[in-house]
Design a protein around this motif. Structure first.
Motif, PDB file in Angstrom:
ATOM      1  N   ARG A  65      41.148  43.887  38.340  1.00 21.09           N
ATOM      2  CA  ARG A  65      40.623  44.028  39.699  1.00 21.09           C
ATOM      3  C   ARG A  65      40.252  42.659  40.263  1.00 21.09           C
ATOM      4  O   ARG A  65      40.555  42.353  41.420  1.00 21.09           O
ATOM      5  CB  ARG A  65      39.409  44.955  39.711  1.00 21.09           C
ATOM      6  CG  ARG A  65      38.808  45.081  41.116  1.00 21.09           C
ATOM      7  CD  ARG A  65      37.588  45.959  41.188  1.00 21.09           C
ATOM      8  NE  ARG A  65      36.950  45.791  42.484  1.00 21.09           N
ATOM      9  CZ  ARG A  65      36.893  46.697  43.442  1.00 21.09           C
ATOM     10  NH1 ARG A  65      37.453  47.867  43.265  1.00 21.09           N
ATOM     11  NH2 ARG A  65      36.287  46.446  44.592  1.00 21.09           N
ATOM     12  N   MET A  76      40.360  47.689  47.958  1.00 22.24           N
ATOM     13  CA  MET A  76      40.373  47.681  46.499  1.00 22.24           C
ATOM     14  C   MET A  76      39.869  49.008  45.940  1.00 22.24           C
ATOM     15  O   MET A  76      40.416  49.528  44.961  1.00 22.24           O
ATOM     16  CB  MET A  76      39.522  46.526  45.966  1.00 22.24           C
ATOM     17  CG  MET A  76      40.114  45.147  46.199  1.00 22.24           C
ATOM     18  SD  MET A  76      41.692  44.888  45.347  1.00 22.24           S
ATOM     19  CE  MET A  76      41.218  45.137  43.646  1.00 22.24           C
ATOM     20  N   TYR A 108      43.009  50.397  44.318  1.00 19.03           N
ATOM     21  CA  TYR A 108      42.971  50.114  42.880  1.00 19.03           C
ATOM     22  C   TYR A 108      42.153  51.156  42.106  1.00 19.03           C
ATOM     23  O   TYR A 108      42.668  51.798  41.201  1.00 19.03           O
ATOM     24  CB  TYR A 108      42.406  48.718  42.633  1.00 19.03           C
ATOM     25  CG  TYR A 108      42.466  48.325  41.166  1.00 19.03           C
ATOM     26  CD1 TYR A 108      43.686  48.066  40.549  1.00 19.03           C
ATOM     27  CD2 TYR A 108      41.306  48.229  40.398  1.00 19.03           C
ATOM     28  CE1 TYR A 108      43.758  47.724  39.196  1.00 19.03           C
ATOM     29  CE2 TYR A 108      41.364  47.884  39.056  1.00 19.03           C
ATOM     30  CZ  TYR A 108      42.595  47.638  38.461  1.00 19.03           C
ATOM     31  OH  TYR A 108      42.650  47.317  37.119  1.00 19.03           O
ATOM     32  N   THR A 165      45.149  53.691  41.537  1.00 23.49           N
ATOM     33  CA  THR A 165      45.760  53.058  40.364  1.00 23.49           C
ATOM     34  C   THR A 165      45.049  53.506  39.080  1.00 23.49           C
ATOM     35  O   THR A 165      45.658  54.112  38.206  1.00 23.49           O
ATOM     36  CB  THR A 165      45.724  51.524  40.480  1.00 23.49           C
ATOM     37  OG1 THR A 165      46.418  51.133  41.689  1.00 23.49           O
ATOM     38  CG2 THR A 165      46.402  50.864  39.300  1.00 23.49           C
TER      39      THR A 165
END
Length: 306
Positions: A8, A85, A89, A93
């Motif tokens: 990250r 993010m 992410y 993700t």
């Protein structure tokens, strides 16, 4: 967990650099940021989303260039990075790995997001109890891989500051906050500015609604991530819905979310979604259009590889 944090941090640094490159050379910077997203994206999102974005950016006159410029020019860099993010992410993700594992074990179709309702009564004790319940729900959902939450507060903004607690308590989550009103004052908006992990959405204004126009101005002035939503009914027909959308586009928001009322048939909603997707494939306006239910299903299909 340490590897995830390291990944990250690496992506955040790259995104920060990408935003700066967009400011210096918008078109080139956007293409490079799209290449970065493609590199780090989970496979199903890579194939279904980022390849299409890259293809769209090959067209020098693509409206997506202006959409991204609007985000860069209207939203604080920290909010772009943090919200992006958390959604891209943490949710799309890392979180989906857990979702898939649960799906394979149980055979039960998971939810990639969670809806939270807060009907602040103004009674301090009841409100705190409600907040504790919501906090408990998020704690459990995170264990299941859910890092995205849709917040629906009560009718009055007066109770909303209590709900802000969730934003600060879960800084790794992405929140979509749906207001019921679009007349907010500057002191109210300043309360929201502190939290960069949330996109605030308010109802698309009616024509010549000066107070709503002022709200939009204040969100942009304070560089807060925001968009609009519009509910639609089947009896209004597609033509009236299109006129309402065109009216909003006179002062285009970053995104416009179309939400079907419960009475809308599946066939009409599908027709609406197809028009939204056609617009996204070849945009004629500077706003990213979303049909909420259909796009949520689309994301779930990508998560489950369907």
């Amino acid at each position: 967990m340490e590897l995830r944090k390291l990944n990250r941090n690496m992506i955040e640094l790259a995104v920060t650099q990408g935003i700066r490159e967009i400011r210096q050379d918008p078109n080139r910077g956007m293409r490079r940021l799209a290449d970065l997203a493609q590199h780090f994206a989970e496979k199903n999102f890579h194939d279904s989303v980022f390849l299409k974005i890259q293809a769209a950016l090959l067209k020098k006159d693509s409206r997506y260039y202006q959409m991204i410029r609007n985000i860069i020019n209207q939203v604080d860099e920290n909010a772009i990075r943090c919200f992006g993010m958390n959604l891209g992410y943490n949710s799309w993700t890392c979180g989906i790995t857990t979702l898939r594992e649960i799906w394979k074990k149980t055979g039960k179709e998971p939810d990639w997001y969670c809806e939270l309702y807060y009907d602040g009564s103004g009674d301090s004790e009841n409100d705190q109890g409600n907040l504790k319940k919501l906090e408990s729900v998020i704690d459990q959902k995170k264990k299941e891989g859910v890092y995205c939450y849709f917040l629906y507060p009560g009718d009055s903004f007066e109770h909303c500051p209590n709900l802000v607690f969730l934003l600060s308590h879960f800084p790794d989550c992405a929140f979509f906050w749906f207001f019921r009103e679009n007349h907010l004052t500057e002191p109210q908006i300043k309360v929201l500015k502190r939290h960069t992990n949330c996109m605030y959405l308010f109802p698309a204004p009616e024509e010549k609604d000066r107070e709503a126009e002022k709200t939009v101005y204040l969100f942009r002035k304070h560089r807060i991530l925001h968009s609009m939503y519009m509910t639609y009914k089947e009896e209004d027909g597609m033509e009236l819905l299109q006129k309402r959308v065109e009216q909003v586009m006179k002062n285009p928001p970053l995104a416009l979310v179309l939400k079907a009322e419960e009475s809308v048939s599946e066939a009409f909603q599908k027709k609406c979604a197809e028009k939204v997707w056609a617009e996204r494939n070849s945009p004629h306006c500077d706003t990213f259009l979303i049909e909420m239910e259909a796009d949520n299903r689309k994301i779930l299909d990508m998560i489950l590889g369907r």
